[in-house]
Design a protein around this motif. Structure first.
Motif, mmCIF file in Angstrom:
data_model
loop_
_atom_site.group_PDB
_atom_site.id
_atom_site.type_symbol
_atom_site.label_atom_id
_atom_site.label_comp_id
_atom_site.label_asym_id
_atom_site.label_seq_id
_atom_site.Cartn_x
_atom_site.Cartn_y
_atom_site.Cartn_z
ATOM 1 N N LEU A 24 29.633 53.175 71.071
ATOM 2 C CA LEU A 24 28.480 52.271 71.136
ATOM 3 C C LEU A 24 28.536 51.422 72.399
ATOM 4 O O LEU A 24 27.527 51.256 73.096
ATOM 5 N N VAL A 25 29.718 50.888 72.710
ATOM 6 C CA VAL A 25 29.873 50.058 73.905
ATOM 7 C C VAL A 25 29.559 50.861 75.156
ATOM 8 O O VAL A 25 28.884 50.388 76.076
ATOM 9 N N ARG A 26 30.036 52.101 75.192
ATOM 10 C CA ARG A 26 29.776 52.959 76.353
ATOM 11 C C ARG A 26 28.283 53.234 76.508
ATOM 12 O O ARG A 26 27.740 53.222 77.611
ATOM 13 N N GLU A 27 27.607 53.430 75.380
ATOM 14 C CA GLU A 27 26.160 53.668 75.426
ATOM 15 C C GLU A 27 25.427 52.441 75.962
ATOM 16 O O GLU A 27 24.548 52.546 76.824
ATOM 17 N N GLU A 84 35.827 49.313 78.921
ATOM 18 C CA GLU A 84 34.540 49.980 79.094
ATOM 19 C C GLU A 84 33.540 49.062 79.789
ATOM 20 O O GLU A 84 32.810 49.494 80.698
ATOM 21 N N LEU A 85 33.486 47.804 79.380
ATOM 22 C CA LEU A 85 32.540 46.862 79.986
ATOM 23 C C LEU A 85 32.887 46.602 81.445
ATOM 24 O O LEU A 85 31.997 46.528 82.303
ATOM 25 N N ALA A 86 34.173 46.453 81.750
ATOM 26 C CA ALA A 86 34.589 46.197 83.130
ATOM 27 C C ALA A 86 34.342 47.398 84.016
ATOM 28 O O ALA A 86 34.033 47.248 85.212
ATOM 29 N N ALA A 87 34.474 48.603 83.465
ATOM 30 C CA ALA A 87 34.180 49.807 84.247
ATOM 31 C C ALA A 87 32.711 49.854 84.642
ATOM 32 O O ALA A 87 32.352 50.338 85.716
ATOM 33 N N ALA A 88 31.856 49.326 83.768
ATOM 34 C CA ALA A 88 30.423 49.277 84.065
ATOM 35 C C ALA A 88 30.107 48.165 85.053
ATOM 36 O O ALA A 88 29.354 48.353 86.006
#
Length: 392
Positions: A24-27, A84-88
Motif C-alpha cells: 500500500l505504501v509503495r502504491e 519506501e517513503l524515502a526512496a520516493a
C-alpha cells in the motif's frame, strides 16, 4: 526507475498484513509522491497535503499503540515503510521519521491521562510534530543545552533558542528539552509545546544543499508559557527521554538512508541497461558491473543491519549499539552509493534532469542528523570498550 514491486517478494516480513502494508505504501508513493518529487524539491515546496494523506491512511503512527490511534506495528515493519517513503522522496520519509520521534516522549513517558488527551491527534489527527533538542551552541553536546524552563506557579516559562529543527515554523506540536535545574544531563526536562504558543517565533528557514522541500529553522522561545500538565516525565528526566528517542530515531535515519540508496541504485541499473557505448550496453563492461555489484551489496547489507537492530527493539532487548551501527553504516552507504550512481550516469548524472544528483545531495545530510557519524563511532566504541579512561 526499475520495478520496485518485484523486490517485495524478497523481503522477510513477519506477517501477510505487513506485506500488504508495504505494498500500500509503495502504491501511494508511486501515485502521490514520485511524480512531483523533483519539481517540488527544486521549488522548495513542503508537501503538507501528502502528510495529511499519510495521516488519514494511518501511516503517521505505525509503531505506537492502537489504543491511542497508532498502528501497533513492529519497528521492523515501520522502518521498511520509512524506506519506501524515502526512496520516493526523502522530505517525506525523513518527515515521518521526525514526526515519530516527536511523538516518542509522550508515548513512552507521558501519563495515561496525557496520552489519552494528546496522542490520538498526534498519531492520526493530521498533526505534524517537531523534535527540539539541538541548539546553536549545543549540537553533538546536547547535555550542555541552555534553553531554560522556569517554574511559575502551575506553569513553566521557556526561554531560549533551538536550532536545526525539522518542520520548524510549520509544526503543530513540539517536543522541547529545556534546562529546569542545574548543569549537565540531570537538569533537563521535556515539555510538549503547541505550535501556536505565544512567544514561539520561528526564524527564516535555512538554505540547504539538499532537502529543500523540508523546512529546517531555528525556533526562538521568548517566554513561552506551558502548563505543568504539558511536562513529560519527571523533572530532570528529559535527557534520558531524549536519548531513548534518539536510539529509535537513528534507526529511522538508517532506513531512510537505505531508501535513498536503493532509489539511486535503481536509477543506475536502469541507465546502465539502456545506455549503449561502443556498440553494446554499458552494463556489459566489467568495471561498471563491479561498481553496481558493490552498490547493491551496500544496500542489502545496510537493510539487514537496520532490520536486525529493529528486531532487537521489538523483542524488548537493548539495541543502542546496533542502532548507532545501523545509522553509521547505512548513511555512509547512502553517500557512497549515490556518489557512484552519479558516476554511472556520467555527465547526465551531474545534471538536474536525472534524480541521482539530488539523491547525492540529500544523502549527505543523513550522515549529520540524529548525531553525526563521528558521534556514532564514539557511541559504538564506548559499547565495545567502555568509557574513555582520560589518562595519558
Amino acid at each position: 526507475m526499475s520495478d520496485r514491486a518485484a523486490q517485495l517478494v524478497e523481503r522477510t516480513l513477519p506477517t501477510e498484513e505487513a506485506g500488504e502494508l508495504i505494498a500500500l505504501v509503495r502504491e501511494i508513493a508511486q501515485r502521490e509522491i514520485v511524480p512531483r518529487a523533483a519539481e517540488e524539491e527544486d521549488a522548495g515546496h513542503f508537501p503538507r497535503s501528502t502528510f495529511t494523506l499519510l495521516s488519514e491512511s494511518g501511516l503517521l503512527g505505525l509503531p505506537y499503540d492502537a489504543e491511542y490511534g497508532g498502528g501497533e506495528q513492529p519497528y521492523e515493519v515501520y522502518l521498511q515503510v520509512l524506506e519506501e517513503l524515502a526512496a520516493a522522496r526523502l522530505t517525506v520519509g525523513l518527515g515521518v521519521s521526525v514526526h515519530s520521534l516527536a511523538c516518542h516522549a509522550l508515548a513512552g513517558y507521558g501519563t495515561k491521562e496525557q496520552r489519552a488527551e494528546q496522542l490520538p491527534a498526534m498519531l492520526g489527527g493530521g498533526l505534524l510534530g517537531a523534535y527540539c533538542l539541538s541548539e546553536p551552541s549545543s549540537g553533538s553536546d546536547a547535555a550542555s543545552l541552555r534553553t531554560r524552563a522556569v517554574r511559575d506557579g502551575d506553569d513553566w516559562v521557556i526561554t531560549g533558542t533551538k536550532a536545526w529543527i525539522t518542520h520548524g515554523g510549520i509544526a503543530d506540536f513540539h517536543t522541547v528539552f529545556a534546562r529546569s535545574g542545574g548543569e549537565g544531563a540531570r537538569g533537563i526536562t521535556a515539555f510538549l509545546v503547541p505550535g501556536g504558543a505565544e512567544g514561539l517565533v520561528p526564524a527564516a528557514p535555512e538554505r540547504k544543499m539538499g532537502l529543500k522541500g523540508s523546512p529546517t529553522a531555528q525556533l526562538n522561545f521568548d517566554g513561552v508559557r506551558v502548563p505543568d500538565r504539558h511536562r513529560i516525565g519527571d523533572e530532570g528526566q528529559g535527557f534520558a527521554i531524549a536519548l531513548a528517542a534518539l536510539d529509535a530515531g537513528r534507526l529511522g535515519i538508517a532506513a531512510c538512508a537505505i531508501g535513498v540508496a536503493q532509489a539511486a541504485l535503481d536509477e543506475a541499473l536502469s541507465y546502465a541497461a539502456g545506455r549503449r557505448q561502443f556498440g553494446r550496453p554499458i552494463a556489459d563492461f566489467q568495471g561498471l558491473r563491479f561498481m553496481l555489484a558493490d552498490m547493491g551489496t551496500r544496500v542489502e547489507a545496510g537493510r539487514a543491519l537496520y532490520l536486525a537492530a529493529a528486531r532487537l527493539r521489538d523483542a524488548g532487548r537493548p539495541y543502542s549499539r546496533q542502532a548507532a551501527m545501523a545509522k553509521l553504516f547505512c548513511t555512509d552507504a547512502a553517500m557512497s552509493v549515490t556518489t557512484d550512481a552519479v558516476q554511472v550516469l556520467g555527465g547526465y548524472g551531474y545534471t538536474a534532469d536525472f534524480p541521482v544528483e539530488r539523491l547525492m545531495r540529500e544523502a549527505k545530510v543523513l550522515q549529520i542528523v540524529e548525531g553525526t557519524n563521528q558521534i556514532q563511532r564514539m557511541v559504538i566504541a564506548r559499547h565495545l570498550l567502555g568509557p574513555e579512561t582520560g589518562t595519558g
